[in-house]
Design an enzyme around this catalytic site. Sequence first.
Site, PDB file in Angstrom:
ATOM      1  N   GLU A  37       0.853  -1.190   0.000  1.00 57.98           N
ATOM      2  CA  GLU A  37       0.000   0.000   0.000  1.00 57.98           C
ATOM      3  C   GLU A  37       0.884   1.234   0.000  1.00 57.98           C
ATOM      4  O   GLU A  37       1.709   1.413   0.897  1.00 57.98           O
ATOM      5  CB  GLU A  37      -0.929   0.032   1.213  1.00 57.98           C
ATOM      6  CG  GLU A  37      -1.865   1.243   1.167  1.00 57.98           C
ATOM      7  CD  GLU A  37      -2.710   1.415   2.417  1.00 57.98           C
ATOM      8  OE1 GLU A  37      -3.701   2.164   2.344  1.00 57.98           O
ATOM      9  OE2 GLU A  37      -2.375   0.823   3.464  1.00 57.98           O
ATOM     10  N   LYS A  41      -4.555  21.046  -9.395  1.00 61.05           N
ATOM     11  CA  LYS A  41      -4.027  21.989 -10.382  1.00 61.05           C
ATOM     12  C   LYS A  41      -3.308  21.242 -11.506  1.00 61.05           C
ATOM     13  O   LYS A  41      -2.544  20.309 -11.260  1.00 61.05           O
ATOM     14  CB  LYS A  41      -3.069  22.971  -9.716  1.00 61.05           C
ATOM     15  CG  LYS A  41      -3.744  23.914  -8.731  1.00 61.05           C
ATOM     16  CD  LYS A  41      -2.757  24.915  -8.152  1.00 61.05           C
ATOM     17  CE  LYS A  41      -3.450  25.865  -7.176  1.00 61.05           C
ATOM     18  NZ  LYS A  41      -2.496  26.855  -6.609  1.00 61.05           N
ATOM     19  N   GLU A  69       4.925   4.888   3.699  1.00 59.28           N
ATOM     20  CA  GLU A  69       4.429   6.206   4.100  1.00 59.28           C
ATOM     21  C   GLU A  69       5.595   7.182   4.230  1.00 59.28           C
ATOM     22  O   GLU A  69       6.627   6.842   4.802  1.00 59.28           O
ATOM     23  CB  GLU A  69       3.678   6.096   5.439  1.00 59.28           C
ATOM     24  CG  GLU A  69       3.225   7.410   6.041  1.00 59.28           C
ATOM     25  CD  GLU A  69       2.317   8.191   5.112  1.00 59.28           C
ATOM     26  OE1 GLU A  69       2.615   9.382   4.872  1.00 59.28           O
ATOM     27  OE2 GLU A  69       1.319   7.615   4.616  1.00 59.28           O
ATOM     28  N   GLU A  71     -12.174   7.027   3.926  1.00 53.01           N
ATOM     29  CA  GLU A  71     -13.353   6.397   3.331  1.00 53.01           C
ATOM     30  C   GLU A  71     -14.526   6.405   4.298  1.00 53.01           C
ATOM     31  O   GLU A  71     -15.671   6.674   3.909  1.00 53.01           O
ATOM     32  CB  GLU A  71     -13.009   4.970   2.907  1.00 53.01           C
ATOM     33  CG  GLU A  71     -14.082   4.284   2.103  1.00 53.01           C
ATOM     34  CD  GLU A  71     -13.603   2.952   1.548  1.00 53.01           C
ATOM     35  OE1 GLU A  71     -14.436   2.246   0.950  1.00 53.01           O
ATOM     36  OE2 GLU A  71     -12.407   2.623   1.707  1.00 53.01           O
ATOM     37  N   ASP A 122      -3.602  12.248  -2.516  1.00 49.33           N
ATOM     38  CA  ASP A 122      -3.792  13.670  -2.796  1.00 49.33           C
ATOM     39  C   ASP A 122      -4.145  13.844  -4.273  1.00 49.33           C
ATOM     40  O   ASP A 122      -3.403  13.396  -5.146  1.00 49.33           O
ATOM     41  CB  ASP A 122      -2.506  14.426  -2.471  1.00 49.33           C
ATOM     42  CG  ASP A 122      -2.692  15.938  -2.446  1.00 49.33           C
ATOM     43  OD1 ASP A 122      -3.502  16.452  -3.236  1.00 49.33           O
ATOM     44  OD2 ASP A 122      -2.012  16.605  -1.643  1.00 49.33           O
ATOM     45  N   THR A 142     -10.720   2.776   4.605  1.00 46.81           N
ATOM     46  CA  THR A 142      -9.681   3.610   5.199  1.00 46.81           C
ATOM     47  C   THR A 142     -10.347   4.641   6.107  1.00 46.81           C
ATOM     48  O   THR A 142     -11.570   4.771   6.145  1.00 46.81           O
ATOM     49  CB  THR A 142      -8.879   4.355   4.119  1.00 46.81           C
ATOM     50  OG1 THR A 142      -9.697   5.403   3.566  1.00 46.81           O
ATOM     51  CG2 THR A 142      -8.440   3.419   2.998  1.00 46.81           C
ATOM     52  N   GLU A 143      -9.510   5.408   6.849  1.00 47.50           N
ATOM     53  CA  GLU A 143     -10.052   6.479   7.685  1.00 47.50           C
ATOM     54  C   GLU A 143     -10.841   7.487   6.845  1.00 47.50           C
ATOM     55  O   GLU A 143     -11.939   7.907   7.211  1.00 47.50           O
ATOM     56  CB  GLU A 143      -8.923   7.197   8.431  1.00 47.50           C
ATOM     57  CG  GLU A 143      -8.226   6.358   9.481  1.00 47.50           C
ATOM     58  CD  GLU A 143      -7.046   5.567   8.924  1.00 47.50           C
ATOM     59  OE1 GLU A 143      -6.334   4.945   9.711  1.00 47.50           O
ATOM     60  OE2 GLU A 143      -6.848   5.582   7.687  1.00 47.50           O
TER      61      GLU A 143
END
EC number: 2.1.1.33
Length: 213
Positions: free
Chosen positions: A44, A122, A69, A194, A118, A191-192
């Site tokens: 992940e 832009k 992460e 979600e 994220d 997920t958190e």
Amino acid sequence: MRLRHKPWASEELAKRPNLVIQQPEQHKGNWNNCFCTAQPLYVEVGTGKGKFLTGMAKQFPSINFIGVERYESVLLTAMERVEAEKLPNVKLLHKDVAQLLEVFAENEVDRFFINFTDPWPKKKHAKRRLTNERFLTIYKQLLKQDGEIHFKTDNQGLFEYSLHSMSTFGMAFKNVSLNLHQSGMEENVMTEYEEKFSAKGMPIYRLEATFRP
């Protein structure tokens, strides 16, 4: 996302070398040696606080999982969650996604999960999106021939961009959902983010993709 800085995070992560791998480059091509059992390897990217990772590891004990992460403060929370669950099939890496080629060998990964990344809305930031061509090139090198990418997001624009980016890259799709929680997918682990978005009634977009030979 506003991150709470934890100046002690680096020191705490270093205290758990069996869980948070300190020199992951040394394991390139031999990641199964870090686990109790040699099993398929799922990675992940952007594992966050680890809710999805630990949920998947509990649901699929016959799979080895690695969470990647870049933020130490967030990774610390994931580490504490994995420790609390006592999961032998999970390892964590403090790395940026752009560094994956440094720590994994070609054809070593069975599946990548990309969850609620994220969206970088832009246009000038498009190359930062984790489904951009430059990242797809990395995933393709590391995935086994039949390896998959599983992608979830609440952002419709990012989802449409990802469909186009992956299609242009020559990828094939399956199990595409424009409203995941209405699809009846029983094995979905949230997920958190979600949980937060779905509680507000927002649709969750999901796809599975493979690279054509």
